[in-house]
Design an enzyme around this catalytic site. Structure first.
Site, mmCIF file in Angstrom:
data_model
loop_
_atom_site.group_PDB
_atom_site.id
_atom_site.type_symbol
_atom_site.label_atom_id
_atom_site.label_comp_id
_atom_site.label_asym_id
_atom_site.label_seq_id
_atom_site.Cartn_x
_atom_site.Cartn_y
_atom_site.Cartn_z
ATOM 1 N N ASP A 118 2.515 -7.943 -6.592
ATOM 2 C CA ASP A 118 2.247 -6.706 -5.876
ATOM 3 C C ASP A 118 3.595 -6.063 -5.558
ATOM 4 O OD1 ASP A 118 0.777 -4.761 -4.403
ATOM 5 O OD2 ASP A 118 1.268 -5.834 -2.553
ATOM 6 N N ASP A 164 4.320 -2.938 -2.889
ATOM 7 C CA ASP A 164 4.546 -2.595 -1.476
ATOM 8 C C ASP A 164 4.386 -3.820 -0.588
ATOM 9 O OD1 ASP A 164 5.032 0.272 -1.522
ATOM 10 O OD2 ASP A 164 2.952 0.478 -2.170
#
Length: 249
Positions: free
Chosen positions: A12, A14
């Site tokens: 991922d 953020d």
């Protein structure tokens, strides 16, 4: 050591790789070490604001090695979903990057009655935009499609409303649930895992998006807690680490 337990990693962005315009501590060095070991890396994000090229360029600006082919976004996955469903026009609540992904698969972006209402993260959305989206669904039977349902995302100022906040407003108006393409749903993961083999781990900060998505995709989920989003939902991770440096501990 987790780095040697797995044959490939999906990350991922953020809260795991960067927050705002700064890399998370240890992320640049840790991903570089994985590459030195010839471990395949994929960046899998619910980002619905940018093109894949823009995200790859941002990663390089922050010091990461990254190519467009390694980036998989909710925006590009949604565009491919719409194309596969035969959608020819879309009313889009999202920034230009998402609209670019939709146009490049041959779908017209329009304010006129459209085949689909598509929702991403749009910080400039107004009440009238939400009302028009609702009218497209109610009056013209447009499909309701969301890039993701993330209620929030991490910023340097703390958590801020995500795509799910806009989706919730439209859902409350029309009384319908959208088709959701991004994490934790299968479409985005299927694209990201294509070409990978062996033991694979998804590394993320959201139990209900990253870890639940990993479970659905049949791979392990590693939760990063440095900027984790608190939630009562989502399965327990296979491993929990503070940041990416712990992959080598």
């Amino acid at each position: 050591m987790l780095a040697t337990r797995y044959d490939a990693f999906c990350f991922d962005l953020d809260g795991v790789v960067y927050v705002g315009d700064e890399p998370v501590r240890g992320a640049v060095e840790s991903i570089a070490r994985l590459r030195e070991c010839d471990t395949p890396v994929r960046f899998v994000t619910n980002n619905s604001r940018s093109t894949r090229e823009e995200i790859a360029a941002r990663l390089r600006d922050l010091g990461f090695e990254a190519s467009t082919d390694e980036v998989f976004t909710a925006a590009s996955a949604t565009a491919q979903y719409l194309q596969a469903e035969g959608v020819e026009s879309a009313y889009v609540l999202a920034p230009e990057g998402f609209k670019t992904e939709i146009r490049r698969v041959g779908i017209a972006v329009t304010d006129a009655p459209a085949d689909a209402v598509v929702v991403g993260l749009d910080r400039t959305v107004t009440y009238d935009d939400i009302a028009q989206a609702a009218r497209q669904i109610l009056d013209h039977d447009a499909r309701f499609v969301a890039a993701n349902e993330d209620g929030s995302y991490p910023t340097p100022r703390g958590l801020e409303p995500g795509t799910g906040a806009l989706v919730a407003a439209i859902r409350a108006t029309v009384g319908r649930d959208p088709v959701v393409v991004g994490k934790p749903h299968a479409t985005l993961f299927e694209q990201a895992l294509s070409g990978l083999s062996g033991q694979i781990a998804m590394v993320g900060d959201s139990p209900d998006a990253d870890i639940a998505g990993a479970r659905a995709a049949g791979i392990d989920g590693i939760l990063v807690t440095a900027h984790a989003r608190e939630t009562a939902d989502g399965p327990a991770p296979d491993e929990t680490i503070t940041d990416l440096r712990a992959l080598f501990e």
